[in-house]
Design an enzyme around this catalytic site. Structure first.
Site, PDB file in Angstrom:
ATOM      1  N   HIS A  13      -0.671  -5.799   2.519  1.00 22.97           N
ATOM      2  CA  HIS A  13      -1.848  -6.665   2.599  1.00 22.97           C
ATOM      3  C   HIS A  13      -1.472  -8.061   2.093  1.00 22.97           C
ATOM      4  O   HIS A  13      -0.848  -8.182   1.027  1.00 22.97           O
ATOM      5  CB  HIS A  13      -2.978  -6.114   1.724  1.00 22.97           C
ATOM      6  CG  HIS A  13      -3.974  -5.311   2.483  1.00 22.97           C
ATOM      7  ND1 HIS A  13      -4.317  -4.010   2.154  1.00 22.97           N
ATOM      8  CD2 HIS A  13      -4.717  -5.618   3.573  1.00 22.97           C
ATOM      9  CE1 HIS A  13      -5.228  -3.565   3.008  1.00 22.97           C
ATOM     10  NE2 HIS A  13      -5.482  -4.515   3.873  1.00 22.97           N
TER      11      HIS A  13
ATOM     12  N   CYS B  15      -7.089  -1.422   8.709  1.00 14.51           N
ATOM     13  CA  CYS B  15      -5.799  -1.423   8.003  1.00 14.51           C
ATOM     14  C   CYS B  15      -5.430   0.004   7.594  1.00 14.51           C
ATOM     15  O   CYS B  15      -4.343   0.494   7.904  1.00 14.51           O
ATOM     16  CB  CYS B  15      -5.872  -2.312   6.760  1.00 14.51           C
ATOM     17  SG  CYS B  15      -5.981  -4.072   7.153  1.00 14.51           S
TER      18      CYS B  15
ATOM     19  N   GLU C  85       0.848  -1.197   0.000  1.00 15.53           N
ATOM     20  CA  GLU C  85       0.000   0.000   0.000  1.00 15.53           C
ATOM     21  C   GLU C  85       0.884   1.249   0.000  1.00 15.53           C
ATOM     22  O   GLU C  85       1.760   1.385   0.841  1.00 15.53           O
ATOM     23  CB  GLU C  85      -0.912   0.003   1.231  1.00 15.53           C
ATOM     24  CG  GLU C  85      -1.865  -1.189   1.317  1.00 15.53           C
ATOM     25  CD  GLU C  85      -2.965  -1.162   0.273  1.00 15.53           C
ATOM     26  OE1 GLU C  85      -3.166  -0.109  -0.385  1.00 15.53           O
ATOM     27  OE2 GLU C  85      -3.643  -2.203   0.112  1.00 15.53           O
TER      28      GLU C  85
END
Length: 211
Positions: free
Chosen positions: A167, A148, A84
């Site tokens: 992730h 998250c 991410e």
């Protein structure tokens, strides 16, 4: 070695349909593998609760003064290990494990909408996909507006961008816990190497603790 680097890696407790959270299983596998002899690894399981995250993250940054914090979460829709690039401030309407969500629906009142990691996830992804890791990586700019994303944004703010979020797919869909542990190890070592190679980034991440 007095000047060992310190890395904090977190996974999450079970929630929703994830009776076993692949993120914490993968982090435990990473702990068995370790990183390298120049790096101390500290791992921690994080509750899937907004208020717990608000209390826990500042303590982790303050106590360990890490060069890098890497948060790991599970994504039910991921089929690759996903890096991410950024965390988002607004849009938190989904209830946590305590049936709570922030009244403001954001991480930080008046905070920027988005905070980016100082690490270039595309570069890391490309390097690892060209290696013989046996695990495919991808890059995302949307960590999902749940714990998250909330954790990532909060930590990016605390660490002035010296943070990453990864992730992982659910276990055996398609990767085993061992595969995921190896993927985390390779990815985090690559991140540390990038920080070291880019002297300005390294200085930025080391000087952060003086403020």
């Amino acid at each position: 070695m007095a000047n060992k680097k310190k890395v904090v890696v977190t996974g999450f407790e079970p929630f929703g349909e994830h009776d076993v959270n692949a993120s914490w299983v993968a982090v435990q596998e990473l702990e068995k593998l370790g990183l390298d002899e120049t790096t101390d690894l500290y791992v921690r399981e994080i509750p899937v609760e907004y208020q717990a995250v608000q209390g826990l993250l500042p303590a982790l940054w303050k106590e360990h003064k890490p060069q890098l914090v890497v948060h790991v979460g599970v994504s039910g829709i991921a089929t690759a290990v996903t890096l991410e690039q950024c965390g988002h401030n607004k849009g938190y309407t989904r209830l946590d494990n305590c049936s709570f969500c922030p009244a403001s629906q954001c991480c930080m009142e008046n905070g920027p909408d988005c905070i980016k990691s100082v690490l270039d996830m595309q570069t890391i992804c490309k390097t690892l996909n060209e290696s013989n890791l046996g695990v495919t990586l991808s890059v995302s700019k949307d960590a999902g507006r749940y714990l998250c994303d909330y954790t990532y944004y909060t930590s990016l703010h605390l660490g002035r961008g010296c943070c990453a979020f990864i992730h992982v797919p659910p276990l055996d869909k398609p990767y085993s816990s061992r595969d995921l542990g190896r993927a985390l190890q390779a990815t985090i070592l690559e991140m540390l190497q990038l920080l070291e190679m880019d002297h300005s980034l390294d200085q930025h991440c080391n000087n952060r603790h003086e403020h």
